[in-house]
Scaffold this active site. Structure first.
Site, PDB file in Angstrom:
ATOM      1  N   SER A 268     -21.733  23.904  -1.013  1.00 30.51           N
ATOM      2  CA  SER A 268     -21.164  24.508   0.195  1.00 30.51           C
ATOM      3  C   SER A 268     -20.020  25.452  -0.192  1.00 30.51           C
ATOM      4  O   SER A 268     -19.383  25.303  -1.234  1.00 30.51           O
ATOM      5  CB  SER A 268     -20.660  23.431   1.157  1.00 30.51           C
ATOM      6  OG  SER A 268     -19.549  22.737   0.616  1.00 30.51           O
ATOM      7  N   GLY A 269     -19.777  26.433   0.669  1.00 29.60           N
ATOM      8  CA  GLY A 269     -18.668  27.356   0.452  1.00 29.60           C
ATOM      9  C   GLY A 269     -18.872  28.293  -0.721  1.00 29.60           C
ATOM     10  O   GLY A 269     -17.988  28.446  -1.565  1.00 29.60           O
ATOM     11  N   CYS A 270     -20.028  28.964  -0.767  1.00 32.31           N
ATOM     12  CA  CYS A 270     -20.374  29.804  -1.922  1.00 32.31           C
ATOM     13  C   CYS A 270     -20.058  31.288  -1.732  1.00 32.31           C
ATOM     14  O   CYS A 270     -20.476  32.107  -2.555  1.00 32.31           O
ATOM     15  CB  CYS A 270     -21.854  29.648  -2.252  1.00 32.31           C
ATOM     16  SG  CYS A 270     -22.276  28.054  -2.954  1.00 32.31           S
TER      17      CYS A 270
ATOM     18  N   TYR B 152      -2.634  20.137   4.834  1.00 32.13           N
ATOM     19  CA  TYR B 152      -3.683  20.391   3.850  1.00 32.13           C
ATOM     20  C   TYR B 152      -3.827  19.213   2.886  1.00 32.13           C
ATOM     21  O   TYR B 152      -4.940  18.729   2.630  1.00 32.13           O
ATOM     22  CB  TYR B 152      -3.378  21.671   3.080  1.00 32.13           C
ATOM     23  CG  TYR B 152      -4.340  21.952   1.950  1.00 32.13           C
ATOM     24  CD1 TYR B 152      -5.616  22.429   2.210  1.00 32.13           C
ATOM     25  CD2 TYR B 152      -3.974  21.730   0.622  1.00 32.13           C
ATOM     26  CE1 TYR B 152      -6.513  22.675   1.176  1.00 32.13           C
ATOM     27  CE2 TYR B 152      -4.858  21.990  -0.421  1.00 32.13           C
ATOM     28  CZ  TYR B 152      -6.127  22.449  -0.139  1.00 32.13           C
ATOM     29  OH  TYR B 152      -7.007  22.694  -1.165  1.00 32.13           O
TER      30      TYR B 152
ATOM     31  N   GLY C 264     -16.894  27.953  -5.238  1.00 32.63           N
ATOM     32  CA  GLY C 264     -18.293  27.749  -4.891  1.00 32.63           C
ATOM     33  C   GLY C 264     -19.197  28.804  -5.476  1.00 32.63           C
ATOM     34  O   GLY C 264     -20.284  28.504  -5.991  1.00 32.63           O
TER      35      GLY C 264
ATOM     36  N   SER D 194     -17.271  32.786  -2.048  1.00 32.14           N
ATOM     37  CA  SER D 194     -16.232  33.281  -2.956  1.00 32.14           C
ATOM     38  C   SER D 194     -15.716  32.119  -3.794  1.00 32.14           C
ATOM     39  O   SER D 194     -16.107  30.962  -3.603  1.00 32.14           O
ATOM     40  CB  SER D 194     -15.071  33.907  -2.161  1.00 32.14           C
ATOM     41  OG  SER D 194     -14.445  32.916  -1.354  1.00 32.14           O
TER      42      SER D 194
ATOM     43  N   LEU E 276     -27.181  21.604  -4.117  1.00 36.43           N
ATOM     44  CA  LEU E 276     -26.744  22.304  -2.916  1.00 36.43           C
ATOM     45  C   LEU E 276     -25.225  22.376  -2.955  1.00 36.43           C
ATOM     46  O   LEU E 276     -24.557  21.344  -3.121  1.00 36.43           O
ATOM     47  CB  LEU E 276     -27.215  21.583  -1.655  1.00 36.43           C
ATOM     48  CG  LEU E 276     -26.984  22.316  -0.322  1.00 36.43           C
ATOM     49  CD1 LEU E 276     -28.030  21.881   0.702  1.00 36.43           C
ATOM     50  CD2 LEU E 276     -25.588  22.074   0.248  1.00 36.43           C
TER      51      LEU E 276
END
Length: 250
Positions: A10-12, A143, A17, A14, A8
């Site tokens: 996350s953040g797919c 950040y 991911g 672009s 699994l």
């Protein structure tokens, strides 16, 4: 792990991911690709692919995603948001968004899968942070803080999960122009640069343009994640991209 294992990510939508999802699909894995707004057009159609909605800042969304995904063998916490601005001009609401996504989102996603990993005495968690944690850089204090917190979290978590044969690793990408980080950072930077910092910001940007010769490509990060998931001998910190490797060696 066999080629019927499930990851699994996350953040797919672009960048890192999306490329990581492609690589795992190409190498025979079942992939649960998650994003805030699911799209079926980003990845090749496959019976081994599921695209699910996920907002890592929403605990309800996390639980619905994990329930829909079913048993998984690896979790890749890649979802993140950037912020490039002097601290004096950062609105606290924007700083909270960065930590909610990058830090607490990673913690919440990891917590949501730990029971199944512990009970099976198997599983891998890979947290994607950043090479900016290896060397201080200006305009990135919030950040960097959010990513450095994930580094410390990951290192400690690895110790408490080792008795249950659950591995935890870090992938640290370098600078990757053209990813969604820049778009997110610019969005949060709007109206966040006090006049007194304008000249300094321009000097920082100019120095970056003039001195950065090595960059990170999405494929570099995908390969590093693959190694972290599939190779138990992978070290805790895995730099991804030529510039990240240079920083790690320095």
């Amino acid at each position: 792990m066999s080629f019927t294992s499930t990851v699994l990510i996350s953040g797919c939508s672009s960048g890192f991911g999306l490329e990581t999802a492609r690589l795992f699909l190409d190498r025979g894995w079942r992939v649960v690709a998650t994003m805030r707004t699911p799209s079926d057009d980003l990845l090749p159609r496959s019976e081994r692919l599921r695209v699910l909605p996920l907002d890592v800042t929403d605990i309800g969304s996390i639980h619905r995603c994990i329930d829909a995904a079913g048993p998984i063998d690896a979790l890749v916490n890649n979802a993140g948001v950037g912020l490039l601005a002097p601290l004096e001009g950062v609105e606290l609401v924007n700083a909270r968004e960065v930590f909610e996504t990058n830090t607490l989102g990673t913690i919440a996603m990891t917590q949501a899968v730990l029971r199944q990993f512990r009970e099976r005495r198997a599983g891998v968690v890979v947290n994607v942070t950043s090479s900016v944690t290896l060397r201080p850089l200006p305009l990135l204090s919030v950040y960097t803080g959010s990513k450095a917190a994930v580094n410390a979290f990951t290192e400690s978590l690895a110790l408490e999960l080792a008795p249950f044969d659950v591995r935890v690793r870090l992938v640290l990408p370098g600078r990757a122009p053209g990813t969604s980080f820049g778009d997110n950072a610019r969005r949060l930077m709007e109206h966040s640069v006090p006049e007194a910092y304008m000249d300094f910001r321009e000097r920082v940007f100019a120095a970056t343009r003039d001195t950065v010769t090595q960059i990170t490509h999405a494929q570099d990060v995908a390969e590093a994640v693959w190694r972290a998931v599939t190779d138990p001998s992978t070290p805790m910190h895995l730099p991804a991209g030529a510039d990240a490797v240079d920083l790690a060696l320095a």
